[in-house]
Design an enzyme around this catalytic site. Structure first.
Site, PDB file in Angstrom:
ATOM      1  N   ASP A   1      24.812 -38.995   4.857  1.00  0.00           N
ATOM      2  CA  ASP A   1      24.687 -38.080   5.987  1.00  0.00           C
ATOM      3  C   ASP A   1      26.005 -37.320   6.154  1.00  0.00           C
ATOM      4  O   ASP A   1      27.082 -37.919   6.067  1.00  0.00           O
ATOM      5  CB  ASP A   1      24.383 -38.894   7.259  1.00  0.00           C
TER       6      ASP A   1
ATOM      7  N   ASN B   1      27.048 -25.722  12.078  1.00  0.00           N
ATOM      8  CA  ASN B   1      26.007 -24.769  12.474  1.00  0.00           C
ATOM      9  C   ASN B   1      26.383 -24.047  13.765  1.00  0.00           C
ATOM     10  O   ASN B   1      26.192 -22.836  13.875  1.00  0.00           O
ATOM     11  CB  ASN B   1      24.665 -25.484  12.664  1.00  0.00           C
TER      12      ASN B   1
ATOM     13  N   HIS C   1      23.906 -20.951  11.141  1.00  0.00           N
ATOM     14  CA  HIS C   1      23.007 -21.748  10.306  1.00  0.00           C
ATOM     15  C   HIS C   1      23.081 -21.309   8.846  1.00  0.00           C
ATOM     16  O   HIS C   1      22.889 -22.129   7.939  1.00  0.00           O
ATOM     17  CB  HIS C   1      21.568 -21.662  10.832  1.00  0.00           C
TER      18      HIS C   1
ATOM     19  N   ASP D   1      23.636 -23.744   5.788  1.00  0.00           N
ATOM     20  CA  ASP D   1      22.812 -23.752   4.570  1.00  0.00           C
ATOM     21  C   ASP D   1      23.680 -23.704   3.320  1.00  0.00           C
ATOM     22  O   ASP D   1      23.397 -24.374   2.326  1.00  0.00           O
ATOM     23  CB  ASP D   1      21.834 -22.582   4.573  1.00  0.00           C
TER      24      ASP D   1
ATOM     25  N   GLU E   1      20.563 -32.904   7.430  1.00  0.00           N
ATOM     26  CA  GLU E   1      21.794 -33.070   6.664  1.00  0.00           C
ATOM     27  C   GLU E   1      21.853 -34.427   5.972  1.00  0.00           C
ATOM     28  O   GLU E   1      22.918 -34.908   5.615  1.00  0.00           O
ATOM     29  CB  GLU E   1      23.020 -32.871   7.567  1.00  0.00           C
TER      30      GLU E   1
END
Length: 181
Positions: free
Chosen positions: A65, A73, A78, A82, A108
């Site tokens: 994680d 973000n 965002h 990405d 994530e």
């Protein structure tokens, strides 16, 4: 009793086959990273556990994680998030080693499966990945100074963990213990 004529009809089904392949890809792969998704990973995990049980060998799995991903973000967009996820996926592909199965679990979270590895070997590979990812800065081009850190939880198949759900649950619990620590 003799053949007078032969008649045949041919139809190009390339477009249909391409569409079928695209549907299979959409069902089994993450569109952002191109990695297998959880459906395909669980299928491969079931197969690996069956082989592992038959051969009396180990299979290590890891939940990974990204720490504080929401902050990326929120601060950078965002789209930047990405880009981080795709860069992490690429780092995992190159650094996980041969035989490893890498998947995007969701958000994530990523999942790695190491057939033939015990827990200690899987932890060692995870530490290598963590150091490689921590050394890579920045992950996005819009000036974000922060590096990316990871938490992971590892479990291995042994006599008590022959079902994917139990193994996944243990790895998930260990991930959240690591995040809390």
């Amino acid at each position: 009793g003799r053949v007078v004529r032969i008649c045949s009809i041919a139809r190009d089904i390339t477009a249909r086959k391409d569409a079928e392949q695209q549907i299979r890809r959409m069902a089994h792969f993450d569109p952002l990273t191109g990695l297998p998704n959880r459906i395909l990973l669980i299928d491969r995990l079931e197969q690996a556990l069956a082989v592992s049980q038959r051969n009396h060998s180990r299979t290590g799995i890891m939940f990974l994680d990204l720490d504080h991903f929401k902050d990326i973000n929120d601060r950078h967009s965002h789209a930047a998030g990405d880009r981080v996820l795709t860069a992490i996926a690429e780092e995992l592909r190159t650094g996980a080693g041969s035989g490893a199965v890498i998947a995007r679990w969701g958000g994530e979270e990523f999942m790695l499966m190491f057939p033939g590895c015990d827990r200690a070997q899987a932890v060692a590979r995870c530490e290598q990945l963590r150091h490689a990812i921590a050394a890579r800065r920045p992950f996005f081009a819009d000036g974000g100074p922060e590096g990316v850190t990871l938490s992971f939880g590892v479990a291995e198949r042994d006599a008590g963990h022959d079902r994917p759900e139990r193994l996944l649950s243990e790895a998930d619990q260990r991930l959240y213990q690591a995040k809390n620590a």
